[in-house]
Design an enzyme around this catalytic site. Structure first.
Site, mmCIF file in Angstrom:
data_model
loop_
_atom_site.group_PDB
_atom_site.id
_atom_site.type_symbol
_atom_site.label_atom_id
_atom_site.label_comp_id
_atom_site.label_asym_id
_atom_site.label_seq_id
_atom_site.Cartn_x
_atom_site.Cartn_y
_atom_site.Cartn_z
ATOM 1 N N HIS A 11 29.421 21.199 28.365
ATOM 2 C CA HIS A 11 28.344 21.929 29.042
ATOM 3 C C HIS A 11 28.174 23.271 28.356
ATOM 4 C CE1 HIS A 11 31.756 23.865 30.915
ATOM 5 N NE2 HIS A 11 32.164 22.696 31.309
ATOM 6 N N HIS A 124 38.437 21.775 19.802
ATOM 7 C CA HIS A 124 37.848 22.564 20.885
ATOM 8 C C HIS A 124 38.666 23.816 21.225
ATOM 9 C CE1 HIS A 124 35.249 23.052 24.397
ATOM 10 N NE2 HIS A 124 36.336 23.304 25.117
ATOM 11 N N ASN A 290 38.206 34.089 35.197
ATOM 12 C CA ASN A 290 38.737 34.421 36.524
ATOM 13 C C ASN A 290 39.279 35.853 36.489
ATOM 14 O OD1 ASN A 290 40.549 34.607 38.841
ATOM 15 N ND2 ASN A 290 40.207 32.413 39.057
ATOM 16 N N ASP A 314 32.659 27.452 27.614
ATOM 17 C CA ASP A 314 32.427 26.649 26.416
ATOM 18 C C ASP A 314 31.343 27.214 25.496
ATOM 19 O OD1 ASP A 314 34.475 24.980 26.906
ATOM 20 O OD2 ASP A 314 33.280 23.202 27.333
ATOM 21 N N ALA A 394 25.784 39.781 33.174
ATOM 22 C CA ALA A 394 24.785 40.780 32.819
ATOM 23 C C ALA A 394 25.509 42.096 32.589
ATOM 24 C CB ALA A 394 23.781 40.929 33.944
ATOM 25 N N ARG A 423 29.438 36.531 48.539
ATOM 26 C CA ARG A 423 29.541 36.887 47.130
ATOM 27 C C ARG A 423 29.375 38.389 46.953
ATOM 28 N NH1 ARG A 423 27.013 32.850 44.279
ATOM 29 N NH2 ARG A 423 27.312 34.139 42.452
ATOM 30 N N ARG A 472 34.665 44.616 40.773
ATOM 31 C CA ARG A 472 34.725 44.121 39.395
ATOM 32 C C ARG A 472 33.832 45.006 38.549
ATOM 33 N NH1 ARG A 472 32.309 38.370 38.649
ATOM 34 N NH2 ARG A 472 30.425 39.585 38.697
ATOM 35 N N SER A 504 23.313 40.125 37.754
ATOM 36 C CA SER A 504 22.492 39.510 36.710
ATOM 37 C C SER A 504 21.044 39.335 37.168
ATOM 38 C CB SER A 504 23.089 38.167 36.292
ATOM 39 O OG SER A 504 23.242 37.334 37.412
HETATM 40 FE FE FE2 Z 1 36.490 24.584 26.926
#
Ligand code: FE2
Length: 552
Positions: A11, A124, A290, A314, A394, A423, A472, A504
């Site tokens: 993905h 990978h 995380n 990824d 962002a 959130r 954060r 964002s």
């Molecule tokens: Fe991965």
């Protein structure tokens, strides 16, 4: 050496272009296709390439596909389970491998003129690892990659020194910390491989009531790997239907999984430190997004410095694969100085978009001052400046900004974005003021750690303080981000607080805004008071939208 990196297998398809060791462009396909995460993470989508992102990377450097020296593809089909007679067996694993093997042919279709023989397969986790150790500005470090899965593994622990990577441990499937977290994500009613950060946010509402069960099932091994036995989550707490439909028990499950992950990462990092004595840890892989676990590692772990690749998921393997190939060819790979590697638009281009949309706009003397007026008037500003960010955060280029002094702004922004109310939204702060207000790893330019809000400040900036007293943060260094730093100064002159809410720029379920048309569509459909796009300001006719407007 001109290398195009490509991530396509699972993905977050993405492309990155590295020329003579310098990253000149990197972008995720979702920002072009407007489909969140680019595609579904299923084997039959493995053929789908980041076509638009790859074409844009080349155009950005004025290159044609035939000008490339190499294409680095962040998955090695030779290391994957091989297709036998039935490619539908084992959840279509053989189909995934087959499609990955055919990637050079798919690439020549997507990028006409490309020589398929220049395509290299990069394992990978090596691609993830390279994005981390080439990102950090240190001659040597250890690297920890933890994600859902690669070809046959879910983890890599290595030592980067003297220009080479020694792999010290690599955990094989089915054991996977990333997949364990994904399972919990799904069980809690969220979308797996996508919504893991919601579990992290929910964890702070619970207590690790199921810690014992998690400790029995998830254990570190003496060889630097780990075991993740399958856990009957149903026996702990019933499956949630998602959204706001969660109970204290669901939050307790989230907290239990989060705490176990943190403890295991701490042990894995400790193992690496014992073997190498290195002072710097570089991290990548989806689990490295995380930020609560990262902060735990920074606080409790043995490393003096932790550097996390901002595109740790990824998408970042496109960059890492390209860097790996450039290094292998003898290029000196430059450390990553910024995540602002995506598209940007000239003033003339921006003006043309605004004229076509026929929206009223103005060009104030200073966009930072005009934007600060709207924020200080308690408006929400869509902020579109410079190159878009590579990675999921962002960082002041495609952001929604607001005043953190009003606790109500958390709800307003979650409404704009159609998000669950549990959130949090995050603060950005000028680097030189950060220590006074926040306690934790500083600088923190990529929002990959959480911080404690210092006494006396939580009540001044309630909108950005999470339920557990954390925030954060993104620190803004004026040398790297002069415009955002000036905006923060202008906001402080009006509000007395050198902090803004930064989240964002997107609406519910959509990828982050990337081009001016996306920005105008977002502005048009969301209750936002102003759009600051390059030097231009588009106002909505609200009290905050009119703030600071000159008469006449
Ligand atoms: Fe991965």
């Amino acid at each position: 050496m001109r290398v195009l990196g490509v991530n396509a297998v699972f993905h977050d398809p993405a492309a990155a272009l590295v020329i003579d060791g310098v990253t000149v462009a990197a972008a995720e396909e979702e920002r072009f296709s407007r489909r969140k995460h680019g595609k579904r993470p299923v084997p039959f989508s493995t053929w789908e390439l980041p076509e638009a992102a790859a074409r844009w990377c080349l155009a950005e450097a004025g290159l044609e596909p035939a000008d490339l020296d190499a294409v680095a593809y962040s998955y090695d089909p030779d290391l994957a389970p091989q297709p036998d007679g039935d490619i539908t067996a084992d959840a279509w694993e053989g189909l995934r491998t087959l499609f990955a093997r055919r990637a050079p042919r798919f690439l020549t279709t997507a990028l006409p003129g490309l020589d398929p023989s220049i395509v290299r397969f990069v394992p990978h986790h090596v691609a993830h690892a390279a994005s981390a150790y080439h990102g950090v500005d240190a001659p040597s470090c250890v690297v920890l990659v933890v994600d859902g899965r690669g070809e046959r593994g879910s983890h890599l622990a290595g030592h980067w020194h003297d220009g080479r990577l020694d792999v010290l441990a690599a955990q094989r499937l089915p054991h996977s910390l990333g997949l364990l977290y994904e399972e919990a994500t799904e069980h809690l009613g969220f979308l797996r491989s996508s919504d893991e950060y919601k579990v992290m946010a929910m964890a702070s509402y619970g207590r690790p009531a199921f810690r014992d069960a998690l400790e029995r099932a998830v254990r570190v091994r003496p060889d630097g790997g780990f075991v993740t036995e399958s856990i009957a989550l149903d026996a702990l707490v019933p499956r949630s239907s998602g959204g706001e439909a969660w109970t204290a028990a669901h939050a307790d499950l989230a907290a239990s999984v989060q705490v176990r992950l943190q403890d295991v990462l701490l042990e894995l990092a400790g193992w690496l430190h014992e073997r190498t004595g290195e002072r710097t840890l570089a991290m990548a892989g989806g689990v490295a997004l995380n930020c609560v676990a990262n902060s735990h590692l920074a606080e409790q772990g043995p490393f003096e410095e932790i550097w996390v690749q901002p595109a740790a998921g990824d998408a970042g393997t496109a960059l890492g694969a390209a860097q790996h190939a450039a290094h292998a060819a003898g290029d000196r790979v430059e450390p990553m100085g910024t995540a602002a590697l995506g598209r940007s638009f000239s003033e003339a281009e921006l003006r043309a978009f605004l004229d076509v949309a026929a929206v009223p706009y103005e060009r104030p003397d200073d966009i930072a001052e005009a934007t600060a007026d709207v924020i200080a008037g308690n408006g929400v500003v869509a902020w579109f400046q410079g190159r878009s960010e590579f990675g999921p955060r962002a960082l002041g280029h495609r952001s929604l900004l607001a005043d953190p002094r009003d606790a109500e702004n958390l709800r307003r922004l979650n409404d704009v974005k159609g998000r669950e109310q549990f959130r949090p939204v995050a603060p950005m702060v000028r680097l030189e003021r950060a220590v006074e207000i926040f306690d934790g790893p500083i600088p923190s330019p990529y929002m990959l750690f959480t911080h404690r809000v210092r006494p006396g400040w939580a009540e001044r900036i309630p909108a950005v303080v999470h339920v557990d007293g954390s925030a954060r943060i993104q620190t803004v260094d004026a040398r790297e981000e002069p415009l955002v730093a000036r905006l923060l100064e202008a906001v402080e002159r009006r509000t007395g607080v050198p902090v803004m809410i930064n989240t964002s720029l997107n609406t519910a379920g959509r990828p982050m805004v990337d081009d001016p048309r996306d920005a105008l569509e977002c502005f048009g459909s969301a209750p936002v008071d102003a759009l600051a796009i390059g030097p231009f300001l588009v106002r909505r006719d609200t009290p905050a939208g009119r703030a600071g407007r000159r008469r006449g």
